[in-house]
Scaffold this motif. Structure first.
Motif, PDB file in Angstrom:
ATOM      1  N   LEU A   1       0.704  -1.306  -0.040  1.00 45.73           N
ATOM      2  CA  LEU A   1      -0.050  -0.102   0.046  1.00 45.73           C
ATOM      3  C   LEU A   1       0.952   1.150  -0.049  1.00 45.73           C
ATOM      4  O   LEU A   1       1.966   1.197   0.362  1.00 45.73           O
ATOM      5  CB  LEU A   1      -0.973   0.069   1.313  1.00 45.73           C
ATOM      6  CG  LEU A   1      -2.084  -1.131   1.208  1.00 45.73           C
ATOM      7  CD1 LEU A   1      -2.874  -0.958   2.522  1.00 45.73           C
ATOM      8  CD2 LEU A   1      -2.797  -1.358   0.130  1.00 45.73           C
TER       9      LEU A   1
ATOM     10  N   HIS B   1     -12.344   1.271   0.288  1.00 39.66           N
ATOM     11  CA  HIS B   1     -11.581   2.710   0.150  1.00 39.66           C
ATOM     12  C   HIS B   1     -10.968   2.647  -1.190  1.00 39.66           C
ATOM     13  O   HIS B   1     -10.656   1.422  -1.572  1.00 39.66           O
ATOM     14  CB  HIS B   1     -10.502   2.744   1.255  1.00 39.66           C
ATOM     15  CG  HIS B   1     -11.064   2.792   2.462  1.00 39.66           C
ATOM     16  ND1 HIS B   1     -11.123   4.144   3.452  1.00 39.66           N
ATOM     17  CD2 HIS B   1     -11.556   2.020   3.661  1.00 39.66           C
ATOM     18  CE1 HIS B   1     -11.805   3.880   4.646  1.00 39.66           C
ATOM     19  NE2 HIS B   1     -11.742   2.626   4.666  1.00 39.66           N
TER      20      HIS B   1
ATOM     21  N   THR C   1      -7.530   3.826  -2.952  1.00 36.61           N
ATOM     22  CA  THR C   1      -6.154   4.262  -2.304  1.00 36.61           C
ATOM     23  C   THR C   1      -5.216   3.860  -3.590  1.00 36.61           C
ATOM     24  O   THR C   1      -5.724   3.801  -4.933  1.00 36.61           O
ATOM     25  CB  THR C   1      -5.853   3.513  -1.137  1.00 36.61           C
ATOM     26  OG1 THR C   1      -4.551   4.073  -0.432  1.00 36.61           O
ATOM     27  CG2 THR C   1      -5.662   2.025  -1.194  1.00 36.61           C
TER      28      THR C   1
ATOM     29  N   VAL D   1      -9.426  -1.081  -1.558  1.00 38.10           N
ATOM     30  CA  VAL D   1      -9.028  -1.866  -0.816  1.00 38.10           C
ATOM     31  C   VAL D   1     -10.395  -2.010   0.184  1.00 38.10           C
ATOM     32  O   VAL D   1     -10.781  -1.247   0.565  1.00 38.10           O
ATOM     33  CB  VAL D   1      -7.886  -1.265   0.361  1.00 38.10           C
ATOM     34  CG1 VAL D   1      -7.585  -2.068   1.577  1.00 38.10           C
ATOM     35  CG2 VAL D   1      -6.593  -0.886  -0.477  1.00 38.10           C
TER      36      VAL D   1
ATOM     37  N   VAL E   1     -11.865  -3.473   3.900  1.00 34.88           N
ATOM     38  CA  VAL E   1     -11.202  -3.737   5.555  1.00 34.88           C
ATOM     39  C   VAL E   1     -12.347  -3.923   6.267  1.00 34.88           C
ATOM     40  O   VAL E   1     -13.222  -3.370   6.220  1.00 34.88           O
ATOM     41  CB  VAL E   1     -10.555  -2.137   5.781  1.00 34.88           C
ATOM     42  CG1 VAL E   1     -10.169  -2.318   7.157  1.00 34.88           C
ATOM     43  CG2 VAL E   1      -9.383  -1.817   4.787  1.00 34.88           C
TER      44      VAL E   1
ATOM     45  N   VAL F   1      -7.257  -5.566   6.377  1.00 34.58           N
ATOM     46  CA  VAL F   1      -7.294  -5.714   5.124  1.00 34.58           C
ATOM     47  C   VAL F   1      -7.791  -7.464   4.592  1.00 34.58           C
ATOM     48  O   VAL F   1      -6.890  -8.172   4.664  1.00 34.58           O
ATOM     49  CB  VAL F   1      -6.178  -5.325   4.750  1.00 34.58           C
ATOM     50  CG1 VAL F   1      -6.163  -5.497   3.002  1.00 34.58           C
ATOM     51  CG2 VAL F   1      -5.843  -3.853   4.813  1.00 34.58           C
TER      52      VAL F   1
ATOM     53  N   VAL G   1      -7.143  -6.406  -1.701  1.00 35.40           N
ATOM     54  CA  VAL G   1      -6.702  -5.539  -2.454  1.00 35.40           C
ATOM     55  C   VAL G   1      -6.866  -5.647  -3.723  1.00 35.40           C
ATOM     56  O   VAL G   1      -6.281  -6.614  -4.614  1.00 35.40           O
ATOM     57  CB  VAL G   1      -5.353  -5.274  -2.100  1.00 35.40           C
ATOM     58  CG1 VAL G   1      -4.416  -4.072  -3.140  1.00 35.40           C
ATOM     59  CG2 VAL G   1      -4.911  -4.913  -0.562  1.00 35.40           C
TER      60      VAL G   1
ATOM     61  N   ALA H   1       0.031  -5.378   4.219  1.00 32.44           N
ATOM     62  CA  ALA H   1      -0.806  -4.482   4.146  1.00 32.44           C
ATOM     63  C   ALA H   1      -1.860  -4.021   5.132  1.00 32.44           C
ATOM     64  O   ALA H   1      -2.194  -2.816   5.471  1.00 32.44           O
ATOM     65  CB  ALA H   1      -1.796  -4.910   2.881  1.00 32.44           C
ATOM     66  N   THR H   2      -2.129  -4.928   6.151  1.00 35.63           N
ATOM     67  CA  THR H   2      -2.881  -4.683   7.168  1.00 35.63           C
ATOM     68  C   THR H   2      -2.198  -3.751   8.217  1.00 35.63           C
ATOM     69  O   THR H   2      -2.709  -2.946   8.693  1.00 35.63           O
ATOM     70  CB  THR H   2      -3.490  -6.034   7.971  1.00 35.63           C
ATOM     71  OG1 THR H   2      -4.398  -6.745   7.038  1.00 35.63           O
ATOM     72  CG2 THR H   2      -4.106  -5.672   9.234  1.00 35.63           C
TER      73      THR H   2
ATOM     74  N   ARG I   1       0.334  -1.779   7.477  1.00 35.54           N
ATOM     75  CA  ARG I   1       0.409  -0.653   6.693  1.00 35.54           C
ATOM     76  C   ARG I   1      -0.805   0.257   6.901  1.00 35.54           C
ATOM     77  O   ARG I   1      -0.859   1.443   7.272  1.00 35.54           O
ATOM     78  CB  ARG I   1       0.648  -0.530   5.354  1.00 35.54           C
ATOM     79  CG  ARG I   1       1.021   0.774   4.704  1.00 35.54           C
ATOM     80  CD  ARG I   1       2.220   1.390   5.248  1.00 35.54           C
ATOM     81  NE  ARG I   1       2.041   2.744   4.937  1.00 35.54           N
ATOM     82  CZ  ARG I   1       2.948   3.658   5.562  1.00 35.54           C
ATOM     83  NH1 ARG I   1       3.935   3.551   6.210  1.00 35.54           N
ATOM     84  NH2 ARG I   1       2.905   4.908   4.866  1.00 35.54           N
ATOM     85  N   TRP I   2      -1.970  -0.284   6.726  1.00 29.03           N
ATOM     86  CA  TRP I   2      -2.946   0.416   6.866  1.00 29.03           C
ATOM     87  C   TRP I   2      -3.599   0.781   8.348  1.00 29.03           C
ATOM     88  O   TRP I   2      -4.088   2.078   8.538  1.00 29.03           O
ATOM     89  CB  TRP I   2      -4.342  -0.668   6.573  1.00 29.03           C
ATOM     90  CG  TRP I   2      -5.712  -0.085   6.232  1.00 29.03           C
ATOM     91  CD1 TRP I   2      -6.768  -0.130   7.363  1.00 29.03           C
ATOM     92  CD2 TRP I   2      -6.165   0.849   5.261  1.00 29.03           C
ATOM     93  NE1 TRP I   2      -7.713   0.714   6.830  1.00 29.03           N
ATOM     94  CE2 TRP I   2      -7.328   1.020   5.527  1.00 29.03           C
ATOM     95  CE3 TRP I   2      -5.478   1.165   4.141  1.00 29.03           C
ATOM     96  CZ2 TRP I   2      -8.124   1.704   4.528  1.00 29.03           C
ATOM     97  CZ3 TRP I   2      -6.422   1.702   3.060  1.00 29.03           C
ATOM     98  CH2 TRP I   2      -7.657   2.291   3.436  1.00 29.03           C
TER      99      TRP I   2
ATOM    100  N   HIS J   1      -6.279   6.947   6.516  1.00 29.19           N
ATOM    101  CA  HIS J   1      -6.605   6.546   5.249  1.00 29.19           C
ATOM    102  C   HIS J   1      -8.142   7.051   5.150  1.00 29.19           C
ATOM    103  O   HIS J   1      -8.945   6.928   4.061  1.00 29.19           O
ATOM    104  CB  HIS J   1      -7.030   5.229   4.964  1.00 29.19           C
ATOM    105  CG  HIS J   1      -7.197   4.472   6.298  1.00 29.19           C
ATOM    106  ND1 HIS J   1      -8.396   4.576   7.094  1.00 29.19           N
ATOM    107  CD2 HIS J   1      -6.521   3.697   7.127  1.00 29.19           C
ATOM    108  CE1 HIS J   1      -8.325   3.901   8.360  1.00 29.19           C
ATOM    109  NE2 HIS J   1      -7.019   3.411   8.124  1.00 29.19           N
TER     110      HIS J   1
END
Length: 314
Positions: free
Chosen positions: A90, A251, A253, A262, A264, A269, A272, A297-298, A300-301, A306
């Motif tokens: 991400l 979302h 992104t 994405v 969630v 996450v 993607v 990814a989770t 980073r989220w 966001h």
């Protein structure tokens, strides 16, 4: 001989670059981290005082570890359940590496990482080192134990393979985001004809569930087939909520530098979807839903701002 603090600091300074190289070579953040850790173990046991150029030494060790990994990975992917896609990163993930030039940004795009799977390990290594990190062919030759002319030939061959798979001009980021939002509006409206008009005639949709989340074994091909699939994908149902563990916030992104959708659920996450958008329309949807490839990814989220979801699905 034990490493000094200075020796550890030299490796630490190189780690971001090594991780970015390994990710592009392997298409997996977790495998990239393992390769960098293995490189550090070799650094620990080396006579570092005799290494004249630590950056070159570390790059050579890492690249060869990745080449060995790629060879074994190809065998594993023959038994992989369904389509294999790279692990998405991400926006803002440091493993994305340098993004100062168009070539660097493209080299880490989801579309190009997927195309790199078609290359031989040596072609992939030469392409990544030259295109993304601007290594001279002389340096690449030393890293891969090639002649300089062989490195040049391999690079031109690899670049042609990638270019053949990406023959269309992409749109700018602002226009791409607007197209993604329009796509989501069309997909949730249930009107297939609206979706068809947004896609190229040869559009494809590919999903990677890794055998852990349902995903079609073969890609959907053609605008109508893809539009029907997307209409069904975004249609709410109790079965989908049960599958992902609740209602998913959706979302818009970026992932790997390109527009992405994405999904969630409670901060986790669960999917993607990376879109490849050209001036002619949306040409490809590549969806990663294998939970093993969404841990980073989770993380980073959770660390990023966001904003509010575009809507809640399922």
């Amino acid at each position: 001989m034990a490493l000094t603090v200075n020796d550890v600091d030299r490796f630490t300074a190189s780690r971001p670059r090594l991780e970015a190289i390994a990710y592009r070579l392997l298409g997996s953040a977790s495998e990239a981290e393992d390769a960098v850790q293995d490189t550090f173990l070799r650094w620990q046991t080396a006579d570092v005082d005799r290494i004249e150029v630590p950056e070159a030494w570390l790059t050579k060790v890492l690249t060869n570890l990745c080449l060995n990994q790629l060879t074994s990975a190809r065998a594993r992917r023959e038994t992989y359940v369904g389509e294999w896609l790279p692990e998405p990163l991400l926006a803002g993930d440091p493993m994305l590496g340098p993004a100062g030039t168009a070539e660097q940004r493209e080299s880490v795009s989801y579309a190009v990482l997927t195309l790199l799977e078609r290359l031989t390990p040596n072609e992939r290594a030469v392409y990544v080192l030259r295109e993304a990190f601007a290594y001279a062919h002389r340096e690449i030759a030393e890293i891969l134990d090639l002649t300089e002319s062989a490195s040049q030939q391999i690079f031109h061959r690899a670049k042609k393979h990638v270019a053949d798979g990406r023959s269309r001009t992409e749109v700018d980021e602002a226009a791409a985001r607007r197209i993604v939002e329009e796509f989501l509006a069309a997909a949730t409206s249930g009107q297939t004809d609206l979706l068809v008009r947004m896609l190229t005639k040869d559009a494809v949709a590919i999903g990677d569930g890794g055998g852990k989340v349902p995903a079609r074994a073969k890609a959907f091909e053609g605008a109508l087939a893809v539009a029907k699939f997307m209409r069904g994908l975004f249609k709410p149902s109790p079965a989908k909520r049960s599958l992902v563990g609740g209602s998913a916030d959706v979302h818009v992104t970026t992932a790997n530098g390109a527009p992405a959708v994405v999904a969630v659920v409670d901060g986790r996450v669960v999917g993607v979807m990376c879109l490849e958008i050209t001036a002619e329309g949306i040409v490809a949807f590549r969806s990663q839903v294998n939970p093993d490839k969404l841990h980073r990814a989770t993380g980073r989220w959770a660390a990023a701002d966001h904003g509010e979801p575009l809507y809640t699905a399922f």
